[in-house]
Enzyme design. Structure first.
Site, PDB file in Angstrom:
ATOM      1  N   HIS A 183       0.856  -1.188   0.000  1.00 34.79           N
ATOM      2  CA  HIS A 183       0.000   0.000   0.000  1.00 34.79           C
ATOM      3  C   HIS A 183       0.894   1.240   0.000  1.00 34.79           C
ATOM      4  O   HIS A 183       1.852   1.310   0.766  1.00 34.79           O
ATOM      5  CB  HIS A 183      -0.871  -0.021   1.259  1.00 34.79           C
ATOM      6  CG  HIS A 183      -1.875   1.075   1.306  1.00 34.79           C
ATOM      7  ND1 HIS A 183      -1.556   2.373   1.631  1.00 34.79           N
ATOM      8  CD2 HIS A 183      -3.194   1.063   1.055  1.00 34.79           C
ATOM      9  CE1 HIS A 183      -2.651   3.115   1.571  1.00 34.79           C
ATOM     10  NE2 HIS A 183      -3.656   2.346   1.226  1.00 34.79           N
ATOM     11  N   CYS A 193      -3.701   2.427  -4.534  1.00 31.06           N
ATOM     12  CA  CYS A 193      -4.563   3.292  -3.723  1.00 31.06           C
ATOM     13  C   CYS A 193      -4.604   4.658  -4.380  1.00 31.06           C
ATOM     14  O   CYS A 193      -3.632   5.426  -4.304  1.00 31.06           O
ATOM     15  CB  CYS A 193      -4.075   3.389  -2.278  1.00 31.06           C
ATOM     16  SG  CYS A 193      -5.105   4.517  -1.317  1.00 31.06           S
ATOM     17  N   HIS A 250      -7.683   0.377  -4.032  1.00 31.69           N
ATOM     18  CA  HIS A 250      -8.459   1.229  -3.125  1.00 31.69           C
ATOM     19  C   HIS A 250      -8.879   2.427  -3.956  1.00 31.69           C
ATOM     20  O   HIS A 250      -8.005   3.172  -4.413  1.00 31.69           O
ATOM     21  CB  HIS A 250      -7.575   1.769  -2.000  1.00 31.69           C
ATOM     22  CG  HIS A 250      -7.216   0.767  -0.960  1.00 31.69           C
ATOM     23  ND1 HIS A 250      -6.418   1.090   0.114  1.00 31.69           N
ATOM     24  CD2 HIS A 250      -7.574  -0.516  -0.790  1.00 31.69           C
ATOM     25  CE1 HIS A 250      -6.283   0.026   0.885  1.00 31.69           C
ATOM     26  NE2 HIS A 250      -6.964  -0.966   0.356  1.00 31.69           N
ATOM     27  N   ASP A 255     -12.604   3.030  -0.933  1.00 26.93           N
ATOM     28  CA  ASP A 255     -11.787   3.385   0.228  1.00 26.93           C
ATOM     29  C   ASP A 255     -12.589   4.419   1.006  1.00 26.93           C
ATOM     30  O   ASP A 255     -13.774   4.565   0.784  1.00 26.93           O
ATOM     31  CB  ASP A 255     -10.437   3.882  -0.276  1.00 26.93           C
ATOM     32  CG  ASP A 255      -9.335   3.734   0.756  1.00 26.93           C
ATOM     33  OD1 ASP A 255      -9.579   3.154   1.813  1.00 26.93           O
ATOM     34  OD2 ASP A 255      -8.224   4.204   0.493  1.00 26.93           O
ATOM     35  N   HIS A 256     -11.957   5.114   1.882  1.00 23.69           N
ATOM     36  CA  HIS A 256     -12.673   6.065   2.743  1.00 23.69           C
ATOM     37  C   HIS A 256     -13.858   6.729   2.057  1.00 23.69           C
ATOM     38  O   HIS A 256     -13.867   6.891   0.846  1.00 23.69           O
ATOM     39  CB  HIS A 256     -11.734   7.200   3.167  1.00 23.69           C
ATOM     40  CG  HIS A 256     -10.453   6.726   3.723  1.00 23.69           C
ATOM     41  ND1 HIS A 256      -9.382   7.548   3.901  1.00 23.69           N
ATOM     42  CD2 HIS A 256     -10.044   5.503   4.132  1.00 23.69           C
ATOM     43  CE1 HIS A 256      -8.379   6.863   4.408  1.00 23.69           C
ATOM     44  NE2 HIS A 256      -8.752   5.623   4.553  1.00 23.69           N
ATOM     45  N   TYR A 288     -14.223   5.348   7.654  1.00 27.90           N
ATOM     46  CA  TYR A 288     -14.929   4.130   7.249  1.00 27.90           C
ATOM     47  C   TYR A 288     -16.419   4.134   7.606  1.00 27.90           C
ATOM     48  O   TYR A 288     -16.917   3.211   8.240  1.00 27.90           O
ATOM     49  CB  TYR A 288     -14.230   2.898   7.822  1.00 27.90           C
ATOM     50  CG  TYR A 288     -12.903   2.662   7.148  1.00 27.90           C
ATOM     51  CD1 TYR A 288     -12.822   1.883   6.004  1.00 27.90           C
ATOM     52  CD2 TYR A 288     -11.738   3.270   7.620  1.00 27.90           C
ATOM     53  CE1 TYR A 288     -11.615   1.696   5.349  1.00 27.90           C
ATOM     54  CE2 TYR A 288     -10.525   3.090   6.976  1.00 27.90           C
ATOM     55  CZ  TYR A 288     -10.476   2.305   5.839  1.00 27.90           C
ATOM     56  OH  TYR A 288      -9.284   2.131   5.188  1.00 27.90           O
TER      57      TYR A 288
HETATM   58  C1  DNO Z   1      -6.309   3.584   5.434  1.00 29.38           C
HETATM   59  C2  DNO Z   1      -5.778   2.371   4.850  1.00 29.38           C
HETATM   60  C3  DNO Z   1      -4.407   2.035   5.373  1.00 29.38           C
HETATM   61  C4  DNO Z   1      -4.004   0.674   4.894  1.00 29.38           C
HETATM   62  C5  DNO Z   1      -2.649   0.247   5.314  1.00 29.38           C
HETATM   63  C6  DNO Z   1      -2.244  -0.994   4.586  1.00 29.38           C
HETATM   64  O1  DNO Z   1      -7.453   3.739   5.541  1.00 29.38           O
HETATM   65  O2  DNO Z   1      -5.819   2.420   3.487  1.00 29.38           O
HETATM   66  O3  DNO Z   1      -4.438   2.027   6.768  1.00 29.38           O
HETATM   67  O4  DNO Z   1      -4.875  -0.278   5.413  1.00 29.38           O
HETATM   68  O5  DNO Z   1      -1.720   1.227   5.113  1.00 29.38           O
HETATM   69  O6  DNO Z   1      -1.198  -1.558   5.269  1.00 29.38           O
END
Ligand code: DNO
Length: 382
Positions: A233, A271, A298, A345-346, A362
């Site tokens: 990531h 991401c 993501h 993602d978020h 989240y």
């Molecule tokens: C945030 C996430 C990160 C991710 C880590 C992967 O929301 O995208 O915390 O889980 O960095 O190791």
């Protein structure tokens, strides 16, 4: 592309039954309760898997199987930590969970200065304010070198913010910065953070890269034996902070990582939000270049500001052309014949999200909105 949803396990305020209503098919989860560096027992993995499968989902991705700080620091004898990591991999593989997302950020995971910044139509979003982060580094941690590492306007604004702030505002800033650390990880107060940062003295970019390469050499052969995929990531934010080097921030870094162990099992979590916060990055282009090595995506968007601040935008607005990005991911899938799992993602906190005690970033409704928009793009492009 396969729709997945991050579920933090039984302690998540959002239940699997609720997630089922989003239409996602897969779950992304981790055993957050197990301290970093310890083996994930197979029976505990099996229990988590049963919870997920009993609700009709598959457990598609582990996020994260965390890497102990001692590995990142490259201490001399890491044999037990590497052996434990490989044992956790074997236990996951035995339960059929074969894609592992992890990061190589020293000390902190994702970092924000505001967890509930207002957005125009009434919700709130996560925000990284360069002035506030500079205030934290310069005025709260006493790291004078940070003056050179932030934009001059941000450094000036940092001083003004600090002067005007009271103890409560400073505590809120510290808590926001610490909230990216998931699960069993300790939060730091200022003295503990200073102590932790001091343990990285002498570790620059080259040293961190060497330690990362050593990690890859220790685990990728095992991934190959077990038929597993690793996907790093990116750093979030994709820049050095707290005087710590960050080595997964842009296209050059990704190229270095892919070459450091050139095997399909050594891959990337694309991401879009993390990469999109670095003005150097063209995210659809990165997806085009490394498409064959993207094992997980993501999807979210950010809006950048000239002083280095950014905030999380709606999934289809913001600086990254999400349609172009998804198009590249679909192209990659067509080339390799391998379906890429992705998760919204978020999301923004919308409507009733603010009333739920959940992991920052989240929310149920905000992510559901993101997923619905992404689903529409995927359907149209397919
Ligand atoms: C945030 C996430 C990160 C991710 C880590 C992967 O929301 O995208 O915390 O889980 O960095 O190791």
């Amino acid at each position: 592309m396969r729709e997945t949803w991050r579920w933090f396990g039984p302690l998540d305020a959002i239940s699997l039954a609720e997630i089922a209503q989003t239409g996602s098919q897969g779950i992304v989860s981790a055993l957050h309760e197990i301290p970093y560096g310890e083996v994930w027992p197979q029976d505990t993995i099996a229990q988590r898997r049963a919870l997920i499968e009993d609700e009709g989902f598959t457990w598609d991705v582990v996020e994260s199987l965390p890497i102990h700080e001692r590995i990142k620091k490259g201490e001399d004898d890491l044999s037990t930590l590497f052996a434990n990591y490989r044992q956790s991999m074997a236990n996951l593989a035995a339960e059929g969970v074969k894609t592992i997302c992890y990061n190589f950020m020293p000390v902190l995971d994702w970092t924000r200065t505001d967890l509930a910044a207002p957005v125009a139509n009434g919700g709130t979003c996560l925000r990284f304010s360069a002035p506030k982060m500079a205030a934290f580094e310069i005025h709260m941690l006493g790291r004078e070198a940070a003056r050179e590492e932030y934009d001059a306007a941000a450094v000036a604004a940092a001083g003004a913010w600090f002067q005007a702030s009271d103890a409560a505002a400073r505590d809120t800033l510290l808590a926001s910065i610490m909230s990216g650390l998931p699960g069993a990880f300790d939060r730091y107060d200022i003295p503990a953070l200073k102590e932790m940062l001091a343990t990285y003295d002498g570790i620059g970019r080259d040293e961190l890269r060497a330690n990362y390469k050593r990690f890859l050499q220790e685990v990728i052969p095992t991934a190959q034996e077990l038929g597993m995929k690793f996907c790093v990531h990116p750093d979030d934010p994709p820049r050095d902070i707290l005087g710590l080097p960050r080595i997964v921030s842009d296209a050059d870094d990704i190229g270095w990582i892919m070459n450091a162990y050139d095997a399909p099992e050594n891959g990337l979590t694309l991401c879009s939000g993390s990469l999109g916060a670095n003005p150097k990055n063209n995210v659809p282009k990165i997806a085009q270049t490394y498409g064959d090595r993207i094992h997980f995506a993501h999807l979210r968007n950010v809006r950048k500001e000239p002083d280095g601040s950014f905030e999380e935008a709606e999934h289809l607005t913001g600086d990254t052309d999400m349609v172009a990005l998804i198009d590249e991911l679909l192209e990659a899938q067509a080339r390799t014949g391998i379906v890429i799992p992705f998760r919204p993602d978020h999301g923004h906190d919308l409507l009733g999200d603010k009333d739920v005690e959940k992991q920052p970033g989240y929310p149920l409704i905000g992510r559901l909105r993101g997923l619905a928009e992404l689903r529409g793009v995927i359907a149209a492009l397919s």
